[in-house]
Enzyme design. Structure first.
Site, PDB file in Angstrom:
ATOM      1  N   GLY A  47       0.998  -1.158   0.043  1.00 56.11           N
ATOM      2  CA  GLY A  47       0.125  -0.157   0.045  1.00 56.11           C
ATOM      3  C   GLY A  47       0.820   1.527   0.222  1.00 56.11           C
ATOM      4  O   GLY A  47       1.861   1.324   0.381  1.00 56.11           O
ATOM      5  N   GLN A  52       3.515   9.660   0.829  1.00 56.51           N
ATOM      6  CA  GLN A  52       4.528   9.517   0.331  1.00 56.51           C
ATOM      7  C   GLN A  52       4.926   9.099  -0.739  1.00 56.51           C
ATOM      8  O   GLN A  52       6.692   9.028  -0.999  1.00 56.51           O
ATOM      9  CB  GLN A  52       4.103   7.620   0.791  1.00 56.51           C
ATOM     10  CG  GLN A  52       3.831   7.504   2.309  1.00 56.51           C
ATOM     11  CD  GLN A  52       4.157   6.038   2.295  1.00 56.51           C
ATOM     12  OE1 GLN A  52       2.526   5.370   2.151  1.00 56.51           O
ATOM     13  NE2 GLN A  52       4.605   4.751   2.821  1.00 56.51           N
ATOM     14  N   CYS A  95       6.278  -0.111   7.542  1.00 57.94           N
ATOM     15  CA  CYS A  95       5.920   0.925   6.496  1.00 57.94           C
ATOM     16  C   CYS A  95       7.276   1.825   5.511  1.00 57.94           C
ATOM     17  O   CYS A  95       8.513   1.465   5.598  1.00 57.94           O
ATOM     18  CB  CYS A  95       5.465   2.008   6.969  1.00 57.94           C
ATOM     19  SG  CYS A  95       5.108   3.364   6.506  1.00 57.94           S
ATOM     20  N   LEU A  96       6.799   1.257   4.350  1.00 52.73           N
ATOM     21  CA  LEU A  96       7.900   2.057   3.477  1.00 52.73           C
ATOM     22  C   LEU A  96       8.937   3.479   3.758  1.00 52.73           C
ATOM     23  O   LEU A  96      10.004   3.538   3.172  1.00 52.73           O
ATOM     24  CB  LEU A  96       7.000   2.564   1.879  1.00 52.73           C
ATOM     25  CG  LEU A  96       6.641   0.841   1.337  1.00 52.73           C
ATOM     26  CD1 LEU A  96       6.105   1.637   0.212  1.00 52.73           C
ATOM     27  CD2 LEU A  96       7.738  -0.344   0.206  1.00 52.73           C
ATOM     28  N   HIS A 137      -4.092   1.602   8.068  1.00 50.58           N
ATOM     29  CA  HIS A 137      -2.304   1.942   7.759  1.00 50.58           C
ATOM     30  C   HIS A 137      -2.636   3.082   7.296  1.00 50.58           C
ATOM     31  O   HIS A 137      -2.165   4.349   7.341  1.00 50.58           O
ATOM     32  CB  HIS A 137      -1.886   1.218   7.279  1.00 50.58           C
ATOM     33  CG  HIS A 137      -0.234   1.153   7.144  1.00 50.58           C
ATOM     34  ND1 HIS A 137       0.959   0.453   8.235  1.00 50.58           N
ATOM     35  CD2 HIS A 137      -0.062   1.691   6.403  1.00 50.58           C
ATOM     36  CE1 HIS A 137       1.722   1.943   7.925  1.00 50.58           C
ATOM     37  NE2 HIS A 137       1.942   1.963   6.568  1.00 50.58           N
ATOM     38  N   GLU A 138      -3.077   1.991   6.316  1.00 53.38           N
ATOM     39  CA  GLU A 138      -3.214   3.781   4.807  1.00 53.38           C
ATOM     40  C   GLU A 138      -3.611   5.367   5.071  1.00 53.38           C
ATOM     41  O   GLU A 138      -3.574   6.231   5.104  1.00 53.38           O
ATOM     42  CB  GLU A 138      -3.232   3.338   3.581  1.00 53.38           C
ATOM     43  CG  GLU A 138      -2.436   2.377   2.652  1.00 53.38           C
ATOM     44  CD  GLU A 138      -1.352   2.388   3.284  1.00 53.38           C
ATOM     45  OE1 GLU A 138      -0.519   4.059   2.390  1.00 53.38           O
ATOM     46  OE2 GLU A 138      -0.856   1.800   3.354  1.00 53.38           O
ATOM     47  N   HIS A 141      -2.293   7.251   7.179  1.00 50.58           N
ATOM     48  CA  HIS A 141      -1.312   8.272   6.438  1.00 50.58           C
ATOM     49  C   HIS A 141      -2.033   9.782   6.118  1.00 50.58           C
ATOM     50  O   HIS A 141      -1.687  10.618   6.081  1.00 50.58           O
ATOM     51  CB  HIS A 141      -0.610   7.722   5.115  1.00 50.58           C
ATOM     52  CG  HIS A 141       0.633   6.783   5.538  1.00 50.58           C
ATOM     53  ND1 HIS A 141       1.743   7.639   5.506  1.00 50.58           N
ATOM     54  CD2 HIS A 141       0.994   5.110   5.129  1.00 50.58           C
ATOM     55  CE1 HIS A 141       2.519   5.980   5.914  1.00 50.58           C
ATOM     56  NE2 HIS A 141       2.369   5.147   5.872  1.00 50.58           N
TER      57      HIS A 141
HETATM   58 CO    CO Z   1       2.733   3.003   6.077  1.00 51.33          CO
END
Ligand code: CO
Length: 161
Positions: A47, A52, A95-96, A137-138, A141
């Protein structure tokens, strides 16, 4: 296009992102294209939220293969959780934007999400398991929240998923 993923510490990850009103704008279409392209090139990403890649907009994408398998859109625009289960479960995540850190986060076991696809069509999904976790999670963000704000037992060993 491939965009560098913005890492924790950058201000944009802490901002609440803007709702999309115009689905025709070129910039909007470019963000979606970049999100898809960037997520695809990541090693284990499932995701990715617009912040991001530096766009302060309420858009996130999920892994295209997963979306295909579940027969759902891979782009979520202006998503809102309209229902959540009473029960929560503690799930491991990463998380990226926070590389090499993993931890356990309490997530609602089931959520119903209302969103628009890239053509401004409304869709409603009731989800559990991995998809429910990704969506929570998204959406965090999009509200400037990172999983490390909520995580316990943070560690550096990648989960085997
Ligand atoms: Co993330």
């Amino acid at each position: 296009m491939l965009k560098p993923i913005i890492l924790e510490g950058q201000k944009i990850l802490r901002e609440k992102s803007q709702k999309i009103d115009n689905f025709q704008e070129k910039e909007f279409k470019t963000i979606i294209k970049n999100l898809r392209g960037t997520l695809k090139k990541t090693k284990n990403g499932i995701g990715l939220a617009a912040q991001q890649i530096g766009a302060n907009q309420r858009i996130f994408v999920i892994d295209a293969e997963l979306a295909k398998k579940l027969k759902i859109p891979d782009v979520f625009i202006n998503p809102i959780i309209t229902k959540k289960s009473f029960r929560k479960e503690k799930l491991e995540e990463g998380c990226l934007s926070v590389p090499e850190i993993y931890g356990f986060v309490k997530r609602y076991r089931q959520v119903t999400v209302e969103a628009r696809d890239e053509n401004n069509n409304k869709f409603i999904l009731t989800t559990k398991g991995l998809l429910s976790q990704i969506i929570q999670h998204e959406i965090d963000h999009l509200n400037g929240i990172l999983f490390i704000d909520k995580a316990t037992q943070t560690h550096n060993i990648k989960p085997e998923i």
